[in-house]
Design an enzyme around this catalytic site. Structure first.
Site, PDB file in Angstrom:
ATOM      1  N   CYS A  14     -55.554 -23.125  30.285  1.00 19.92           N
ATOM      2  CA  CYS A  14     -56.072 -21.790  29.952  1.00 19.92           C
ATOM      3  C   CYS A  14     -57.530 -21.644  30.371  1.00 19.92           C
ATOM      4  CB  CYS A  14     -55.885 -21.600  28.449  1.00 19.92           C
ATOM      5  SG  CYS A  14     -56.920 -20.355  27.694  1.00 19.92           S
ATOM      6  N   CYS A  56     -60.008 -20.547  27.627  1.00 19.90           N
ATOM      7  CA  CYS A  56     -60.212 -21.647  26.671  1.00 19.90           C
ATOM      8  C   CYS A  56     -61.386 -22.525  27.103  1.00 19.90           C
ATOM      9  CB  CYS A  56     -58.954 -22.502  26.549  1.00 19.90           C
ATOM     10  SG  CYS A  56     -57.528 -21.597  25.911  1.00 19.90           S
TER      11      CYS A  56
END
Length: 98
Positions: free
Chosen positions: A23, A26
């Site tokens: 991600c 993230c």
């Protein structure tokens, strides 16, 4: 899972960052959480949970997207938000629940 519940059941607020290695947003949370840690010190714990390695924890709190940040106080979620959140906002949330 028992270790996770031990972590979130303390007296201090615990900010959990549910993330995944794949991600992009993230990865943007790492410096934010580092900055936050330096601001809150020992008044709160910050832990990261990889949803791919800890699917039961992610499922238990209905984490559908990453990053999802959940603040726990005495084992109960008191705040949550998905997406990138700035350190100042996170500190404000932690201070409200400290």
């Amino acid at each position: 899972m028992s270790k996770f519940s031990d972590l979130i059941n303390g007296e201090k607020p615990v900010l959990v960052d549910f993330f995944a290695e794949w991600c992009g947003p993230c990865k943007m949370m790492k410096p934010v959480l580092d900055q936050l840690k330096s601001q809150v010190g020992d008044s709160a714990a910050i832990i990261k949970v990889d949803i791919d390695k800890n699917q039961p924890a992610a499922a238990a709190f209905n984490v559908q997207s990453v990053p999802t940040l959940i603040l726990f106080k005495k084992g109960k979620p008191v705040w949550r938000q998905s997406g990138v959140v700035q350190a100042a906002q996170l500190k404000q949330v932690i201070d409200q629940h400290a």
